[in-house]
Motif scaffolding. Structure first.
Motif, PDB file in Angstrom:
ATOM      1  N   LEU A 195       1.251  10.472   6.895  1.00  0.00           N
ATOM      2  CA  LEU A 195       1.862  10.707   5.580  1.00  0.00           C
ATOM      3  C   LEU A 195       0.955  11.535   4.680  1.00  0.00           C
ATOM      4  N   GLN A 196      -0.343  11.334   4.793  1.00  0.00           N
ATOM      5  CA  GLN A 196      -1.278  12.168   4.032  1.00  0.00           C
ATOM      6  C   GLN A 196      -1.137  13.631   4.449  1.00  0.00           C
ATOM      7  N   ASP A 197      -1.040  13.876   5.756  1.00  0.00           N
ATOM      8  CA  ASP A 197      -0.849  15.245   6.238  1.00  0.00           C
ATOM      9  C   ASP A 197       0.480  15.810   5.746  1.00  0.00           C
ATOM     10  N   GLU A 198       1.523  14.983   5.801  1.00  0.00           N
ATOM     11  CA  GLU A 198       2.837  15.444   5.357  1.00  0.00           C
ATOM     12  C   GLU A 198       2.812  15.798   3.875  1.00  0.00           C
ATOM     13  N   TYR A 199       2.143  14.975   3.069  1.00  0.00           N
ATOM     14  CA  TYR A 199       2.059  15.299   1.648  1.00  0.00           C
ATOM     15  C   TYR A 199       1.340  16.626   1.437  1.00  0.00           C
ATOM     16  N   GLY A 200       0.277  16.883   2.188  1.00  0.00           N
ATOM     17  CA  GLY A 200      -0.445  18.150   2.045  1.00  0.00           C
ATOM     18  C   GLY A 200       0.448  19.348   2.297  1.00  0.00           C
ATOM     19  N   GLU A 201       1.257  19.277   3.347  1.00  0.00           N
ATOM     20  CA  GLU A 201       2.178  20.377   3.650  1.00  0.00           C
ATOM     21  C   GLU A 201       3.286  20.477   2.601  1.00  0.00           C
ATOM     22  N   PHE A 202       3.762  19.330   2.159  1.00  0.00           N
ATOM     23  CA  PHE A 202       4.796  19.289   1.118  1.00  0.00           C
ATOM     24  C   PHE A 202       4.291  19.932  -0.172  1.00  0.00           C
ATOM     25  N   ALA A 203       3.081  19.558  -0.602  1.00  0.00           N
ATOM     26  CA  ALA A 203       2.519  20.109  -1.837  1.00  0.00           C
ATOM     27  C   ALA A 203       2.305  21.617  -1.713  1.00  0.00           C
ATOM     28  N   GLU A 204       1.827  22.059  -0.554  1.00  0.00           N
ATOM     29  CA  GLU A 204       1.650  23.501  -0.332  1.00  0.00           C
ATOM     30  C   GLU A 204       2.997  24.213  -0.386  1.00  0.00           C
ATOM     31  N   PRO A 243       1.998  11.745 -15.254  1.00  0.00           N
ATOM     32  CA  PRO A 243       2.984  11.012 -14.463  1.00  0.00           C
ATOM     33  C   PRO A 243       4.265  10.800 -15.271  1.00  0.00           C
ATOM     34  N   ASP A 244       5.395  10.993 -14.621  1.00  0.00           N
ATOM     35  CA  ASP A 244       6.664  10.871 -15.328  1.00  0.00           C
ATOM     36  C   ASP A 244       6.989   9.422 -15.618  1.00  0.00           C
ATOM     37  N   ARG A 245       7.396   9.119 -16.849  1.00  0.00           N
ATOM     38  CA  ARG A 245       7.638   7.734 -17.255  1.00  0.00           C
ATOM     39  C   ARG A 245       8.833   7.133 -16.526  1.00  0.00           C
ATOM     40  N   ARG A 246       9.770   7.984 -16.042  1.00  0.00           N
ATOM     41  CA  ARG A 246      10.932   7.472 -15.307  1.00  0.00           C
ATOM     42  C   ARG A 246      10.733   7.550 -13.799  1.00  0.00           C
ATOM     43  N   MET A 247       9.528   7.957 -13.387  1.00  0.00           N
ATOM     44  CA  MET A 247       9.156   8.012 -11.979  1.00  0.00           C
ATOM     45  C   MET A 247      10.009   8.980 -11.169  1.00  0.00           C
ATOM     46  N   VAL A 248      10.446  10.076 -11.807  1.00  0.00           N
ATOM     47  CA  VAL A 248      11.151  11.111 -11.059  1.00  0.00           C
ATOM     48  C   VAL A 248      10.222  11.714 -10.015  1.00  0.00           C
ATOM     49  N   ASP A 249       8.938  11.868 -10.361  1.00  0.00           N
ATOM     50  CA  ASP A 249       7.976  12.422  -9.411  1.00  0.00           C
ATOM     51  C   ASP A 249       7.871  11.542  -8.170  1.00  0.00           C
ATOM     52  N   ALA A 250       7.814  10.225  -8.372  1.00  0.00           N
ATOM     53  CA  ALA A 250       7.736   9.295  -7.239  1.00  0.00           C
ATOM     54  C   ALA A 250       9.018   9.329  -6.422  1.00  0.00           C
ATOM     55  N   ARG A 277       0.805  -1.211   0.000  1.00  0.00           N
ATOM     56  CA  ARG A 277       0.000   0.000   0.000  1.00  0.00           C
ATOM     57  C   ARG A 277       0.845   1.271   0.000  1.00  0.00           C
ATOM     58  N   PHE A 278       1.990   1.239   0.667  1.00  0.00           N
ATOM     59  CA  PHE A 278       2.822   2.448   0.695  1.00  0.00           C
ATOM     60  C   PHE A 278       3.352   2.781  -0.690  1.00  0.00           C
ATOM     61  N   MET A 279       3.895   1.786  -1.396  1.00  0.00           N
ATOM     62  CA  MET A 279       4.397   2.033  -2.742  1.00  0.00           C
ATOM     63  C   MET A 279       3.272   2.451  -3.680  1.00  0.00           C
ATOM     64  N   GLN A 280       2.092   1.861  -3.513  1.00  0.00           N
ATOM     65  CA  GLN A 280       0.944   2.270  -4.325  1.00  0.00           C
ATOM     66  C   GLN A 280       0.588   3.724  -4.054  1.00  0.00           C
ATOM     67  N   TRP A 281       0.668   4.113  -2.794  1.00  0.00           N
ATOM     68  CA  TRP A 281       0.362   5.503  -2.429  1.00  0.00           C
ATOM     69  C   TRP A 281       1.381   6.468  -3.035  1.00  0.00           C
ATOM     70  N   ILE A 282       2.657   6.123  -2.943  1.00  0.00           N
ATOM     71  CA  ILE A 282       3.704   6.957  -3.543  1.00  0.00           C
ATOM     72  C   ILE A 282       3.466   7.112  -5.042  1.00  0.00           C
ATOM     73  N   ASP A 283       3.179   6.000  -5.709  1.00  0.00           N
ATOM     74  CA  ASP A 283       2.947   5.997  -7.157  1.00  0.00           C
ATOM     75  C   ASP A 283       1.757   6.882  -7.512  1.00  0.00           C
ATOM     76  N   GLY A 292       2.072  10.698  -9.020  1.00  0.00           N
ATOM     77  CA  GLY A 292       1.652  10.739 -10.420  1.00  0.00           C
ATOM     78  C   GLY A 292       0.473  11.634 -10.688  1.00  0.00           C
ATOM     79  N   SER A 293      -0.271  12.000  -9.648  1.00  0.00           N
ATOM     80  CA  SER A 293      -1.440  12.872  -9.823  1.00  0.00           C
ATOM     81  C   SER A 293      -1.273  14.207  -9.113  1.00  0.00           C
ATOM     82  N   SER A 294      -0.046  14.547  -8.726  1.00  0.00           N
ATOM     83  CA  SER A 294       0.212  15.773  -7.962  1.00  0.00           C
ATOM     84  C   SER A 294       0.455  16.970  -8.879  1.00  0.00           C
TER      85      SER A 294
END
Length: 410
Positions: free
Chosen positions: A284-293, A235-242, A211-217, A221-223
């Motif tokens: 991690l969801q909270d952390e992503y929110g702050e990271f994206a902001e 989504p980047d084909r080389r997974m630089v975003d991930a 589930r963690f890797m799925q979440w990262i992917d 990929g949708s950020s």
């Protein structure tokens, strides 16, 4: 007219994200086991029909989510199908057997070719094909009469071409009984040398499923904020975003201490979060929110200077410039600091002062320059660049903050 098989591995049709090299994972990060590498390697000529059946039965791992990172457009996939029908040589497929799962494989080389076959053979009345987008041939110049045809059309209207396709063989190399992920990383990087070296993130997705890797992917990929940073709209084909998201999450939230091996740290953190996913997910969801902001604010305040290095004046009299390539070492500390709300607000009020002080450090602080230019993956380099940027922020705004937990040495 001929169709070169090398076209199928070329990256020429796609814009590459400009990145400062040697700041991600590499073969040097993959320490060999004490007793050396070992693996059983076999080669066989599998027919297209066999490969498709193996994929349909789930024995060759092509997760449908991979389509989101599809590097080939429809006409490129179509030319692969055309080349097989015409009997042209096709590059080999390289598979690795999953540990403890005999007859189950993931792909080291040839994933795009396999996906093209999987999509062309997808039919509406087969439940196993429901998650794959069916392909109709397009852009063909040699067999132009096949443009617009599906696999069902081909079988019904051109049975000789259908037979030629199904019965064609593709060399397939299988690694089994391998004793080290380092072996696979080394092989993976070497297989992709000659175009653009792929990020090991895709290999990590296969070796550390869950589930963690799925979440990262999915999240990376949708950020919109990550895509904006990378200058892409998909989504980047080389997974630089991930890779970038995992890098931030690992250093920000990992309970492990970073000791200088980037691959080992990201792998071990991924395994830790995979095991504790239900408990760690909200954090991690909270952390992503702050990271994206933080990414949004950083791009607004710094523009094209965000996550870039200032070169400074040189001996030829040039006044200096901002490098075009995204610098992952600079990303580390700028993205982290801006993920902290109080720091984000402070920097917003003094953005130009912060940037000016940062430029000065890029010109005069030798240890800082080395930490973002040459030796960027050691623990000392990570700590140095974070500490220098923190001092820049504190001097400009009066606000300080703690380093990422994995880098604290207090």
């Amino acid at each position: 007219m001929s169709i070169e098989s090398a076209d199928y591995d070329s990256d020429a049709a796609f814009d590459d994200i400009p990145l400062v090299p040697f700041q991600g994972e590499s073969e040097e990060d993959a320490a060999p086991p004490a007793d050396g590498f070992s693996a059983s390697v076999s080669g066989t000529d599998w027919t297209v029909e066999t490969l498709v059946n193996q994929m349909r039965k789930g024995r060759i791992d092509l997760d449908p989510s991979f389509q989101r990172r599809n590097a080939w457009l429809a006409n490129r996939k179509s030319k692969l199908i055309e080349s097989i029908i015409l009997g042209f040589p096709i590059p080999q497929i390289v598979l690795a057997e999953k540990p403890g799962q005999r007859g189950q494989y993931f792909v080291l080389d040839g994933k795009q070719r396999l996906l093209a076959l999987r999509q062309y053979f997808a039919v509406a009345d087969d439940a196993r094909d429901g998650e794959f987008d069916a392909l109709r041939l397009s852009g063909l110049e040699v067999l132009s009469e096949l443009n617009g045809t599906s696999v069902v059309d081909l079988e019904g209207q051109r049975p000789e071409s259908f037979s030629a396709l199904e019965n064609s063989t593709i060399r397939t190399v299988v690694l089994s009984s391998w004793n080290s992920e380092a072996l696979l990383l080394s092989l993976f990087l070497r297989l992709n040398t000659g175009s653009v070296a792929l990020s090991p993130q895709e290999l990590r997705q296969a070796l550390i499923p869950g589930r963690f890797m799925q979440w990262i992917d999915h999240t990376s990929g949708s950020s919109p904020s990550i895509q904006k940073l990378l200058g892409i709209s998909h989504p980047d084909r080389r997974m630089v975003d991930a890779e970038l998201l995992l890098r931030h999450i690992a250093f920000s939230k990992s309970p492990l201490r970073y000791r200088g091996n980037l691959k080992g740290f990201l792998d071990d953190t991924s395994r830790t979060f995979t095991k504790s996913w239900p408990q760690i997910e909200p954090s991690l969801q909270d952390e992503y929110g702050e990271f994206a902001e933080g990414l949004e604010v950083g791009q607004y305040l710094f523009g094209s200077r965000f996550c870039r290095k200032w070169t400074g004046p040189d001996q030829s009299g040039n006044s200096g410039k901002w490098e075009r390539a995204l610098n992952r070492a600079v990303f580390d500390f700028q993205a982290y600091s801006l993920s902290l709300p109080e720091v984000r607000m402070a920097i917003a009020e003094k953005a130009e002062v912060v940037i000016g002080a940062y430029q000065s450090r890029c010109e005069s602080d030798d240890s800082f320059i080395r930490s973002i230019s040459a030796t960027t993956k050691t623990a000392d380099a990570f700590i140095t660049r974070h500490r220098v940027w923190r001092s820049v922020v504190e001097e400009a705004t009066g606000v300080s903050y703690e380093l990422p937990g994995s880098l604290r040495r207090d």
